[in-house]
Motif scaffolding. Structure first.
Motif, PDB file in Angstrom:
ATOM      1  N   ASN A  84       8.022  -8.498  -5.979  1.00 18.32           N
ATOM      2  CA  ASN A  84       9.431  -8.873  -6.040  1.00 18.32           C
ATOM      3  C   ASN A  84       9.726  -9.940  -4.992  1.00 18.32           C
ATOM      4  N   PRO A  85      10.262 -11.100  -5.389  1.00 24.76           N
ATOM      5  CA  PRO A  85      10.502 -12.188  -4.424  1.00 24.76           C
ATOM      6  C   PRO A  85      11.406 -11.794  -3.264  1.00 24.76           C
ATOM      7  N   LYS A  86      12.404 -10.970  -3.533  1.00 21.63           N
ATOM      8  CA  LYS A  86      13.302 -10.561  -2.456  1.00 21.63           C
ATOM      9  C   LYS A  86      12.602  -9.613  -1.481  1.00 21.63           C
ATOM     10  N   VAL A  87      11.700  -8.787  -2.009  1.00 18.90           N
ATOM     11  CA  VAL A  87      10.965  -7.869  -1.133  1.00 18.90           C
ATOM     12  C   VAL A  87      10.007  -8.647  -0.239  1.00 18.90           C
ATOM     13  N   HIS A  88       9.211  -9.540  -0.843  1.00 16.67           N
ATOM     14  CA  HIS A  88       8.249 -10.237   0.023  1.00 16.67           C
ATOM     15  C   HIS A  88       8.950 -11.225   0.948  1.00 16.67           C
ATOM     16  N   ASN A 123       6.418  -0.142 -12.586  1.00 19.58           N
ATOM     17  CA  ASN A 123       7.162   0.207 -13.801  1.00 19.58           C
ATOM     18  C   ASN A 123       6.744   1.539 -14.407  1.00 19.58           C
ATOM     19  N   SER A 124       6.148   2.428 -13.603  1.00 21.39           N
ATOM     20  CA  SER A 124       5.701   3.709 -14.154  1.00 21.39           C
ATOM     21  C   SER A 124       6.860   4.647 -14.458  1.00 21.39           C
ATOM     22  N   ASN A 125       8.003   4.439 -13.815  1.00 17.91           N
ATOM     23  CA  ASN A 125       9.180   5.275 -14.104  1.00 17.91           C
ATOM     24  C   ASN A 125      10.426   4.401 -14.125  1.00 17.91           C
ATOM     25  N   GLY A 126      10.333   3.299 -14.867  1.00 24.34           N
ATOM     26  CA  GLY A 126      11.399   2.312 -14.876  1.00 24.34           C
ATOM     27  C   GLY A 126      11.093   1.209 -13.887  1.00 24.34           C
ATOM     28  N   ALA A 127      11.847   0.120 -13.975  1.00 22.16           N
ATOM     29  CA  ALA A 127      11.577  -1.046 -13.137  1.00 22.16           C
ATOM     30  C   ALA A 127      11.909  -0.767 -11.680  1.00 22.16           C
ATOM     31  N   LYS A 128      10.969  -1.072 -10.794  1.00 22.63           N
ATOM     32  CA  LYS A 128      11.152  -0.841  -9.362  1.00 22.63           C
ATOM     33  C   LYS A 128      10.812  -2.104  -8.582  1.00 22.63           C
ATOM     34  N   PRO A 129      11.537  -2.384  -7.496  1.00 20.50           N
ATOM     35  CA  PRO A 129      11.138  -3.479  -6.616  1.00 20.50           C
ATOM     36  C   PRO A 129       9.905  -3.065  -5.818  1.00 20.50           C
ATOM     37  N   VAL A 130       8.916  -3.953  -5.758  1.00 13.97           N
ATOM     38  CA  VAL A 130       7.674  -3.628  -5.058  1.00 13.97           C
ATOM     39  C   VAL A 130       7.254  -4.788  -4.170  1.00 13.97           C
ATOM     40  N   GLY A 131       6.576  -4.433  -3.096  1.00 16.82           N
ATOM     41  CA  GLY A 131       5.969  -5.410  -2.214  1.00 16.82           C
ATOM     42  C   GLY A 131       4.616  -4.904  -1.779  1.00 16.82           C
ATOM     43  N   ALA A 132       3.870  -5.739  -1.079  1.00 13.68           N
ATOM     44  CA  ALA A 132       2.542  -5.329  -0.643  1.00 13.68           C
ATOM     45  C   ALA A 132       2.146  -6.066   0.621  1.00 13.68           C
ATOM     46  N   ILE A 133       1.459  -5.347   1.495  1.00 13.14           N
ATOM     47  CA  ILE A 133       0.902  -5.905   2.722  1.00 13.14           C
ATOM     48  C   ILE A 133      -0.601  -5.665   2.679  1.00 13.14           C
ATOM     49  N   SER A 134      -1.377  -6.686   2.992  1.00 10.77           N
ATOM     50  CA  SER A 134      -2.823  -6.602   2.846  1.00 10.77           C
ATOM     51  C   SER A 134      -3.535  -6.915   4.155  1.00 10.77           C
ATOM     52  N   ILE A 135      -4.724  -6.344   4.308  1.00 10.67           N
ATOM     53  CA  ILE A 135      -5.569  -6.667   5.452  1.00 10.67           C
ATOM     54  C   ILE A 135      -6.716  -7.543   4.969  1.00 10.67           C
ATOM     55  N   PRO A 136      -6.807  -8.786   5.427  1.00 13.65           N
ATOM     56  CA  PRO A 136      -7.910  -9.656   5.020  1.00 13.65           C
ATOM     57  C   PRO A 136      -9.264  -9.032   5.380  1.00 13.65           C
ATOM     58  N   THR A 137     -10.171  -9.021   4.422  1.00 12.92           N
ATOM     59  CA  THR A 137     -11.459  -8.353   4.622  1.00 12.92           C
ATOM     60  C   THR A 137     -12.579  -9.146   3.959  1.00 12.92           C
ATOM     61  N   ARG A 138     -13.617  -9.398   4.705  1.00 14.12           N
ATOM     62  CA  ARG A 138     -14.791 -10.064   4.150  1.00 14.12           C
ATOM     63  C   ARG A 138     -15.737  -9.046   3.506  1.00 14.12           C
ATOM     64  N   TYR A 139     -16.505  -9.531   2.536  1.00 16.87           N
ATOM     65  CA  TYR A 139     -17.627  -8.783   1.937  1.00 16.87           C
ATOM     66  C   TYR A 139     -17.164  -7.494   1.251  1.00 16.87           C
ATOM     67  N   LEU A 140     -16.086  -7.602   0.473  1.00 16.89           N
ATOM     68  CA  LEU A 140     -15.523  -6.429  -0.199  1.00 16.89           C
ATOM     69  C   LEU A 140     -16.523  -5.797  -1.160  1.00 16.89           C
ATOM     70  N   HIS A 141     -16.417  -4.484  -1.272  1.00 18.91           N
ATOM     71  CA  HIS A 141     -17.269  -3.661  -2.144  1.00 18.91           C
ATOM     72  C   HIS A 141     -18.740  -3.767  -1.751  1.00 18.91           C
ATOM     73  N   THR A 142     -18.966  -3.810  -0.442  1.00 24.55           N
ATOM     74  CA  THR A 142     -20.307  -3.692   0.116  1.00 24.55           C
ATOM     75  C   THR A 142     -20.252  -2.673   1.250  1.00 24.55           C
ATOM     76  N   VAL A 143     -21.387  -2.440   1.909  1.00 21.55           N
ATOM     77  CA  VAL A 143     -21.390  -1.516   3.055  1.00 21.55           C
ATOM     78  C   VAL A 143     -21.149  -2.251   4.364  1.00 21.55           C
ATOM     79  N   ASP A 175      -2.404  -0.619  -5.825  1.00 25.43           N
ATOM     80  CA  ASP A 175      -1.414   0.421  -6.129  1.00 25.43           C
ATOM     81  C   ASP A 175      -0.006  -0.133  -6.284  1.00 25.43           C
ATOM     82  N   THR A 176       0.228  -1.336  -5.796  1.00 28.43           N
ATOM     83  CA  THR A 176       1.549  -1.958  -5.971  1.00 28.43           C
ATOM     84  C   THR A 176       1.952  -1.930  -7.432  1.00 28.43           C
TER      85      THR A 176
END
Length: 352
Positions: A266-270, A301-321, A295-296
């Protein structure tokens, strides 16, 4: 010399080194419930295994904050006559990173160490060297004869990668930072949000890696007025990757998501998340992720339209050990989430 951190590295290490594949998050769930117990007003677990720690606010307006507990792994699908294990993937694996890795097989009577086999390169034919590796070709050796393996391992047992989490300069590296580093950030924020104006549901979700399933269920059960999800994001700021494909960079701050392949926030949320970051002088960057979901989208829209935002942590080498995140970016994520929640009054209009 090990750098002194602004957060509880021991808890982060405990969370990331613990095991919990989609649908079988029990061990990590116990840790989450333990951490929620002293810092939330109510802790509950649903039939899917999602854990919700609620901090009651002064109004009926509610905010859901989500980070997923599950990590990618495997389920044993067959034990060969020679005592080797064949597995089915739980989540998205790149077969190239699996060769010669150590694993933990979670059998009924205790964990077993195993290794994913790799033939010596000097024994391979030219055709074998050039053939593409597939996850379905993974074979796990637990170092026992067939009879012993048959007694110890069953179809349906779970397998996770074995790796420790360590500090590495200005970074932390290990397995399952996706998404335990964000789960950690959420737990740390829950300790800081003491008397909010709105009710906050801190949600440790399940089965994100196989389709955002836990978050979608919580979107119905909790029915929040606003949802903010935390997840890692791509940081391909390494040699050989063009600037426009790096998405985010380690050390440039927490990332505020604008889109991924599952959601347009949602533009207003971010915009408000950005305003909070700027007001509190929190280092941040903007995230436009071309592929991947979080999960955002499960809450949107699982129970009607909802405003959503997300915060992320930058991470290298995803889906590895060897997933790797910058410690300052982790701290910035905790600070931004806490500041955002503490400043949410329930009176912001997020309709478009």
């Amino acid at each position: 010399m090990v750098r002194e951190l602004d957060f509880d590295f021991h808890l982060l290490r405990e969370l990331t080194e613990e095991s919990g594949v989609p649908g079988y998050e029990g061990r990590i769930r116990d840790l989450v419930r333990r951490e929620f117990a002293d810092h939330t007003d109510e802790v509950r677990t649903d039939a899917m295994g999602n854990v919700v720690g609620t901090v009651e606010g002064d109004s009926d307006y509610s905010v859901a904050v989500a980070a997923h507990m599950d990590e990618i792994g495997f389920m044993v699908k067959h034990v060969t006559d020679d005592g080797f294990l064949k597995v089915d993937a739980l989540g998205g694996w790149d077969a190239r990173v699996l060769r010669a890795q150590r694993v933990r097989v979670h059998a009924e009577n205790g964990d077993l160490t195993g290794v994913i086999g790799s033939l010596p390169p000097h024994t391979l034919s030219d055709e074998e060297r050039e053939s593409a590796e597939e996850v379905e070709d993974v074979v796990i050796d637990v170092g026992r004869d067939a009879e012993a393996v048959e007694e110890l391992v069953s179809v349906g047992d779970l397998v996770t990668m074995e790796q420790t989490t360590v500090q590495m300069g200005d970074a932390v590296t290990g397995k399952a930072l996706d998404d335990r580093v964000c789960l950690f950030a959420m737990l740390e924020a829950a300790k800081q949000v003491v008397d909010p104006d709105v009710t906050v549901h801190f949600c440790a979700t399940v089965q994100e890696e196989v389709g955002l399933r836990g978050a979608e269920a919580l979107g119905v059960d909790i029915d929040p007025d606003l949802a903010v999800a935390l997840d890692v994001t791509v940081a391909s700021d390494v040699p050989g990757v063009d600037d426009d494909k790096q998405v985010t960079r380690l050390g440039d701050g927490t990332a505020i998501k604008l889109k991924d392949s599952s959601v347009i926030t949602n533009p207003k949320v971010h915009r408000r998340i950005r305003d909070v970051a700027e007001e509190h002088d929190i280092d941040h960057q903007l995230e436009v992720l071309p592929a991947g979901g979080t999960d955002t989208a499960g809450f949107q829209n699982s129970n009607g339209a909802k405003p959503v935002g997300a915060i992320s942590i930058p991470t290298r080498y995803l889906h590895t050990v060897t997933e790797t995140a910058n410690v300052d970016d982790v701290a910035a994520t905790i600070d931004l989430l806490s500041a955002f929640l503490e400043s949410e009054t329930g009176e912001n209009d997020y309709t478009l």
